[in-house]
Design an enzyme around this catalytic site. Structure first.
Site, short mmCIF file in Angstrom:
data_model
loop_
_atom_site.label_atom_id
_atom_site.label_comp_id
_atom_site.label_asym_id
_atom_site.label_seq_id
_atom_site.Cartn_x
_atom_site.Cartn_y
_atom_site.Cartn_z
N HIS A 368 23.17 -26.00 -14.11
CA HIS A 368 24.01 -26.03 -15.31
C HIS A 368 25.50 -26.05 -15.00
CE1 HIS A 368 20.30 -25.32 -17.60
NE2 HIS A 368 20.95 -26.09 -18.43
N CYS A 683 17.32 -36.91 -23.01
CA CYS A 683 18.66 -36.31 -22.99
C CYS A 683 18.99 -35.63 -21.67
CB CYS A 683 18.84 -35.35 -24.17
SG CYS A 683 17.75 -33.92 -24.10
C1 PEP Z 1 17.13 -30.83 -19.76
O1 PEP Z 1 16.51 -29.86 -19.33
O2 PEP Z 1 16.92 -32.00 -19.40
C2 PEP Z 1 18.16 -30.64 -20.79
C3 PEP Z 1 18.73 -31.67 -21.36
O3 PEP Z 1 18.56 -29.37 -21.06
P1 PEP Z 1 19.45 -28.50 -20.09
O4 PEP Z 1 19.94 -29.39 -18.98
O5 PEP Z 1 20.54 -27.94 -20.88
O6 PEP Z 1 18.47 -27.48 -19.59
#
Ligand code: PEP
Ligand code: MG
Length: 757
Positions: A368, A683
């Site tokens: 993250h 996403c």
């Molecule tokens: C993912 O897990 O692909 C996502 C878009 O959410 P995050 O990266 O915030 O966990």
């Protein structure tokens, strides 16, 4: 011949203490210092050279010709003294003249002296001068004598810096490494180019006082600091996470081993006994370790010494009370941040106008902190091993995120090449901006929705700048990560309304708070700490449903913010259909509550689920009829499919998004959603890369939500792609996967002139 007792650092330091405290001029002090040392070491010569205007000047001496003072000058690297300063290393020679670097200076009259020992006077890890002793008799100096010289050099560095006698450490550093451009290779995490000055996330402590007033008190300070550090490490071990994601169990184990190591604390105490303050003693022992480290070839041992270095810094910070990170200390105008690792919340603490780039020793593509850096538009490279050995605070650094490389202390030629490349990338960006209003339609007429991932208030600007179709993922937890306390409902609502207003008639998909895993909230999370596998733990929707006060407040904030508009909400990490039902019900209850109070409501609310947990893919027949849309989070999904922690740097490059396993899995999900007429998009970070995006279009994905910087290149890719041909290609390749899927796709793209960034 000097005996051990006459060479004791303590004796010298006692003498120095009075000199330092006296009101004499700096020059007079240095004259006294060389006398004290010469006497204590029964040495015929003692001299101090200081770096002034880039050269080492003889500043004070006993034993050499006094006429040579301020006359004898040596360039960095010239003669024995110059080599000591350049290499920041000790020289201990029984026969000085036989050393290849020996440079004879007739004005000093040093020809009668055979033996020579010199140590660098160090400030901010660079030499600002040299302290040397010489004897007529050829003899090597013993370890205790060298130790004593190094201890004295440390005290001298304080005197010299306070009196402003030498070049400032930073400029000396740049000069001393004039030819020393370092190229640091790392993993590309966030593309982009940046130029700035190195800042350590955990700044090195600058030691103000080196000579102890009260040895007992210093011992006590170190004792207390050790106790505090041990406590911190024990707590970290208990929590496994500790806010930063970098401190993995293995590192913590090593920390613990060192923190309880009697040898280390004993050596620090011995240095205090010789007359140093707690800070100086810790630093002295650290320097000694560093010297040893340079002589070790074994990478594993080097790694351990590195951990010990980290821990010394921690201890220094505790003992000196300088605990804040560089975010609290304030950044210079153009900072390139250097850290072992960072948590997303730690990165968000930095002023994004001043933060130009980040270099991590660890880090991985879908951690993250990387996503946050991408959202902040800050280029970043990771897995840059040894960066903290190659870059010093204040160094000029050129960072090329797209190359996965950085240059410290660049030569003019390197700088020029960098500027040229920067200009070219700015030009390319301008070209993307010029086509921003052209729709992303494939050559054979398929419209792909290209949306952006966002989470910070300012991200909304990306919609206008890139011409994206909307926000396909608004990570609401970013607001929670930047706050010291739980954001109140009113402030959540203000943010959501501002985002909706800025987006105008473009859609925004809000994802409810996704915390836990590597996104820890200290104020919320006490009971979630201590998990062995946080990524598989009590996080995202699991946590939100169990502690539903937070989710209720957020649901209210979203409903109120979207009054009179459409609202799209999606839930993270849905693992079984009932979790989706429960989350939807919770929002619906809030809607009913508001309706009961005659509050204005959204015109329409749509509910989506994120597909991140593989198990959910087996339940699509039950899930799809319940949801309005679906978004595949490939970051989490791939970590679960491959059982490979997304923030573990050791696994960062092991598996490829373009592996047949991932692509087949995604294709199956997309086909199921299409058959049920449920809009589906991707996403995860994967969609922001041109080759990956091409593969996704090939397996039938029609909506991508990606990092804003990817919009231009991905649009250009789509506009140059024959969608039907891509589908035929993917069908063929997934039917009989080639050994290297990525290479096969890239070759096809090149042959078919698909625009790749
Ligand atoms: C993912 O897990 O692909 C996502 C878009 O959410 P995050 O990266 O915030 O966990
Ligand atoms: Mg996720």
């Amino acid at each position: 011949m000097p005996t051990t007792s006459t060479t004791s650092a303590r004796e010298i330091l006692t003498g120095l203490h009075d000199v330092m405290a006296s009101k004499a001029s700096a020059q007079a002090k240095l004259n006294k210092v060389v006398k004290i040392i010469a006497e204590a070491m029964a040495s015929e010569v003692c001299s101090i050279y200081l770096l002034r205007d880039g050269v080492l000047e003889l500043f004070a001496t006993v034993g050499l010709n006094q006429k040579a003072v301020h006359v004898t000058k040596l360039a960095l690297g010239e003669g024995l003294v110059g080599s000591i300063a350049k290499d920041v290393a000790v020289l201990n020679l029984a026969e000085a003249a036989s050393h290849p670097e020996f440079a004879y200076r007739p004005e000093t009259g040093e020809e009668v002296f055979h033996s020579f020992a010199g140590v660098p006077i160090v400030r901010k890890e660079r030499a600002i001068g040299v302290l040397a002793v010489q004897h007529a008799e050829p003899r090597a100096y013993d370890e205790i004598e060298i130790e004593a010289l190094q201890t004295v050099a440390m005290v001298l560095s304080e005197l010299i810096a306070n009196a402003g006698l030498a070049d400032r450490a930073a400029s000396a550093a740049t000069e001393s490494r004039g030819s020393g451009t370092a190229r640091i290779a790392g993993q590309k995490l966030v593309v982009g180019m940046a130029k700035g000055h190195a800042v350590y996330h955990q700044p090195r402590v600058l030691i103000e006082h080196t000579v102890a007033e009260d040895i007992e008190a210093e011992r006590h300070r170190v004792y207390a600091a050790f106790a505090r550090m041990r406590e911190q490490i024990d707590t970290m071990m208990g929590h496994a996470e500790f806010g930063t994601v970098g401190e993995h169990q293995e590192v913590l184990e090593t920390y613990k081993m060192f923190a309880y190591d009697e040898g280390w604390s004993r050596r620090i105490n011995e240095s205090i006994d010789s007359g140093l303050t707690a800070e100086a003693a810790i630093e002295r022992v650290r320097q000694r370790m560093q010297t040893r480290m340079r002589q070790i070839d074994d990478p594993l041992l080097q790694e351990r010494m590195h951990d010990l270095d980290d821990l010394s810094n921690r201890l220094l910070r505790i003992v000196s009370g300088q605990l804040g990170t560089a975010a609290q200390a304030g950044l210079p105008q153009d900072a390139i941040l250097i850290a072992r690792n960072l948590g997303p919340a730690e990165l968000l603490e930095y002023d994004r106008r001043k933060l130009k780039g980040v270099i991590l020793e660890e880090g991985s593509l879908t951690a993250h902190v990387t996503i946050v850096a991408r959202a902040m538009g800050v280029p970043m490279i990771g897995r840059a091993r040894n960066v903290r050995r190659q870059i010093q605070e204040g160094d000029l650094v050129l960072l090329d995120g797209g190359e996965g490389a950085a240059f410290a202390r660049p030569t003019p030629a390197v700088q020029e090449a960098f500027e040229t490349k920067l200009a070219a990338s700015q030009k390319r960006r301008a070209e993307y901006a010029a086509v921003k209003d052209l729709p992303p339609i494939t050559r054979d007429g398929t419209r792909i929705a290209v949306m952006v991932n966002a989470g910070l208030r300012d991200d909304v600007a990306a919609l206008g700048l890139t011409g994206a179709d909307g926000i396909g993922l608004f990570r609401t937890e970013f607001q929670f990560l930047v706050s010291a306390t739980l954001p109140r409902r009113e402030s959540q609502q203000r943010l959501y309304r501002a985002v909706l207003e800025a987006a105008g008639d473009k859609p925004v998909i809000f994802r409810t708070v996704d915390v836990g895993g590597d996104k820890q909230l200290p104020y919320l999370h006490a009971s979630g700490n201590g998990e062995e596998n946080p990524a598989l733990g009590w996080r995202a929707l699991r946590l939100a449903l169990d502690r539903d006060t937070l989710m209720k407040a957020q649901a209210r904030a979203l409903l109120e913010a979207a009054a009179g508009r459409n609202l799209d909400i999606m839930f993270p990490m849905v693992s079984e259909p009932w979790e989706f039902d429960q989350a939807k019900t919770l929002v619906e209850e809030q809607r009913a509550w508001l309706a009961g109070r005659k509050k204005r409501l959204p015109t329409r609310v749509r509910y989506g689920a994120m597909l991140e947990v593989p198990a959910l893919a087996e339940m699509l027949d039950l899930l799809l009829p319940r949801i309005d849309f679906m978004s595949i989070g490939t970051n989490d999904l791939t970590q679960f499919l491959f059982a490979a922690d997304r923030s573990n740097p050791l696994l960062a490059e092991r598996y490829d998004w373009l592996s047949p396993a991932i692509l087949r899995f995604l294709r199956r999900v997309v086909r199921a959603a299409d058959a049920a007429n449920v809009p589906v998009g991707v996403c995860g970070e994967m969609g922001g890369r041109t080759l990956e995006a091409m593969a996704l279009v090939g397996i039938g994905v029609r909506r991508l939500s990606i990092t804003p910087a990817g919009v231009g290149p991905v649009k250009a890719m789509i506009r140059s792609l024959d969608g039907g041909a891509a589908t035929a290609l993917l069908d063929r390749l997934l039917d009989k996967p080639p050994p290297d899927m990525r290479a096969a796709l890239a070759a096809w793209a090149e042959k078919n002139k698909v625009a790749m960034a």
